[in-house]
Design a protein around this motif. Structure first.
Motif, PDB file in Angstrom:
ATOM      1  N   GLY A 137      48.927 -73.010  48.054  1.00  0.00           N
ATOM      2  CA  GLY A 137      49.016 -74.332  47.434  1.00  0.00           C
ATOM      3  C   GLY A 137      50.208 -75.082  47.996  1.00  0.00           C
ATOM      4  N   ASN A 190      45.044 -74.478  46.762  1.00  0.00           N
ATOM      5  CA  ASN A 190      44.575 -73.598  45.687  1.00  0.00           C
ATOM      6  C   ASN A 190      43.089 -73.248  45.784  1.00  0.00           C
ATOM      7  OD1 ASN A 190      47.107 -73.324  44.339  1.00  0.00           O
ATOM      8  ND2 ASN A 190      46.844 -75.390  43.525  1.00  0.00           N
ATOM      9  N   ASN A 245      45.748 -67.082  35.527  1.00  0.00           N
ATOM     10  CA  ASN A 245      44.709 -67.740  36.313  1.00  0.00           C
ATOM     11  C   ASN A 245      43.646 -66.692  36.646  1.00  0.00           C
ATOM     12  OD1 ASN A 245      43.082 -69.057  38.136  1.00  0.00           O
ATOM     13  ND2 ASN A 245      44.675 -69.380  39.678  1.00  0.00           N
ATOM     14  N   GLY A 273      42.941 -66.139  40.270  1.00  0.00           N
ATOM     15  CA  GLY A 273      44.036 -65.710  41.131  1.00  0.00           C
ATOM     16  C   GLY A 273      43.999 -64.208  41.365  1.00  0.00           C
ATOM     17  N   SER A 286      42.419 -71.898  35.132  1.00  0.00           N
ATOM     18  CA  SER A 286      42.289 -71.779  36.585  1.00  0.00           C
ATOM     19  C   SER A 286      42.639 -73.070  37.320  1.00  0.00           C
ATOM     20  CB  SER A 286      40.867 -71.341  36.960  1.00  0.00           C
ATOM     21  OG  SER A 286      39.906 -72.244  36.441  1.00  0.00           O
ATOM     22  N   SER A 287      43.008 -74.113  36.558  1.00  0.00           N
ATOM     23  CA  SER A 287      43.453 -75.375  37.152  1.00  0.00           C
ATOM     24  C   SER A 287      44.262 -76.132  36.108  1.00  0.00           C
ATOM     25  CB  SER A 287      42.257 -76.224  37.604  1.00  0.00           C
ATOM     26  OG  SER A 287      41.515 -76.672  36.482  1.00  0.00           O
ATOM     27  N   GLU A 288      45.017 -77.118  36.564  1.00  0.00           N
ATOM     28  CA  GLU A 288      45.840 -77.890  35.634  1.00  0.00           C
ATOM     29  C   GLU A 288      44.984 -78.641  34.624  1.00  0.00           C
ATOM     30  OE1 GLU A 288      48.425 -80.346  37.945  1.00  0.00           O
ATOM     31  OE2 GLU A 288      49.849 -78.720  38.336  1.00  0.00           O
ATOM     32  N   ASP A 296      51.408 -66.400  38.855  1.00  0.00           N
ATOM     33  CA  ASP A 296      50.467 -67.091  39.739  1.00  0.00           C
ATOM     34  C   ASP A 296      51.059 -68.434  40.169  1.00  0.00           C
ATOM     35  OD1 ASP A 296      47.290 -67.015  40.452  1.00  0.00           O
ATOM     36  OD2 ASP A 296      47.972 -69.081  40.113  1.00  0.00           O
ATOM     37  N   LEU A 337      49.889 -71.246  40.318  1.00  0.00           N
ATOM     38  CA  LEU A 337      49.472 -72.350  39.452  1.00  0.00           C
ATOM     39  C   LEU A 337      50.498 -72.639  38.370  1.00  0.00           C
ATOM     40  CD1 LEU A 337      47.210 -74.359  38.674  1.00  0.00           C
ATOM     41  CD2 LEU A 337      46.230 -72.528  37.259  1.00  0.00           C
ATOM     42  N   ASN A 363      54.240 -74.599  42.364  1.00  0.00           N
ATOM     43  CA  ASN A 363      53.980 -75.971  42.805  1.00  0.00           C
ATOM     44  C   ASN A 363      55.057 -76.927  42.330  1.00  0.00           C
ATOM     45  OD1 ASN A 363      53.453 -76.179  40.079  1.00  0.00           O
ATOM     46  ND2 ASN A 363      51.256 -76.484  40.296  1.00  0.00           N
TER      47      ASN A 363
END
Length: 323
Positions: A34, A68, A166, A169, A196-198, A221, A223, A227
């Motif tokens: 990412g 990602n 995640n 992940g 698994s995502s924002e 992870d 995520l 980032n």
């Protein structure tokens, strides 16, 4: 000779030494799962500079991010190999390093992430990596039990906790197993919450709220931290759920407390290794760098906003208190 042709010739001759210089520069391929945050990029560049390498001056860098989308990593690694880079720096999780290792048995690979590179199949051992891979790890997956003990000391009345992972992940399975064992040993009820995502953060914290979770632990992870956005910390604050975090960056962002190594130093050490390899050292002879110091950071601002009294004994143990 016409004036226009003369000027073009002068321009070409002036540019030629720079072009030759560019061809002589080593090329670093940066492969990440990412987007790399500035707090990781800056120390990585500092590590390179310790060995005299500066991007744009005597080093060319080709960036490749999977954004990602882990299934993109093998193709991105193949692109870097095709570009004949001198070294590949793989970061964000073990997957970029695995993809790079699968793509080339000869180009040196340096990793930086928070897992066990031996069990992840990247190196033969910490002291003798073997092959073309080495790097630095902050072994974030091995500290969950200590963070839970810290939670018990700070919030002894909390028995209902959550681990945010995640599910897509590569670190989830190992961290879930470790967290379950630690929670059972401490008599804590553990809930596994997936995101698994924002875009799934809001529902994740709404679920924690419905379950009356008293504190949560983000997994290591990418995520949830690498980032640099800290959105999970923002969500935790919105729902009034204390966050027991992996590194200082999250405590600064508003997490209640963090316990772990200096994450920035992991990336600096990786930069140092890239520089040493560019100078001729072999990755097989460079032991995997592990952290030797772990810092406890407490955010008193967050504690006050959440109505939490940090015990004086914990404050005296803290390496840093954010007021």
């Amino acid at each position: 000779m016409k004036r226009r042709e003369f000027i073009a010739l002068i321009g070409l001759s002036a540019a030629w030494p720079a072009a030759v210089l560019a061809q002589q520069r080593p090329t670093l391929g940066l492969l990440s799962s990412g987007e790399m945050a500035e707090w990781a990029i800056k120390p990585f560049r500092a590590g390179l500079e310790e060995n005299g390498y500066v991007e744009g001056r005597n080093l060319t860098v080709i960036y490749r991010s999977a954004e990602n989308q882990f299934d993109r990593l093998p193709a991105l690694a193949a692109e870097l190999v095709k570009s004949q880079v001198s070294v590949i720096f793989a970061t964000g999780s073990p997957v970029p390093a695995r993809s790079a290792k699968a793509a080339t048995p000869t180009i040196p690979i340096v990793f930086a992430y928070g897992g066990d590179p031996v069990s992840d199949g990247l190196v033969a051992s910490f002291n003798r990596p073997g092959g073309n891979v080495t790097g630095a790890t902050f072994i974030g997956t091995a500290l969950t039990a200590k963070r839970m003990e810290l939670l018990r000391d700070i919030l002894p009345g909390v028995s209902n906790i959550a681990l945010l992972v995640n599910p897509k992940g590569t670190l989830a399975e190992g961290q879930i197993g470790e967290a379950k064992a630690a929670a059972q040993a401490l008599g804590l009820a553990l809930h596994i919450i997936n995101a698994s995502s924002e875009s799934e953060f809001d529902e994740a914290f709404a679920t924690m709220s419905r379950l009356k979770v008293g504190a949560f632990f983000p997994s290591t992870d990418p995520l949830f931290g690498l980032n640099g956005r800290g959105l999970h910390i923002t969500m935790a604050y919105r729902y009034g759920i204390p966050a027991i975090c992996n590194g200082r960056v999250d405590a600064v962002a508003g997490g209640l407390v963090s316990y772990g190594p200096d994450l920035a130093d992991t990336w600096r050490q990786a930069g140092v290794y890239v520089g040493r390899i560019l100078k001729g050292e072999k990755p097989s002879e460079l032991p995997v760098v592990q952290p030797t110091k772990f810092d406890l950071v407490i955010n008193l601002k967050t504690a006050k906003l959440l109505g939490i009294d940090i015990p004086p004994t914990i404050l005296t143990r803290a390496d840093e208190v954010i007021e």
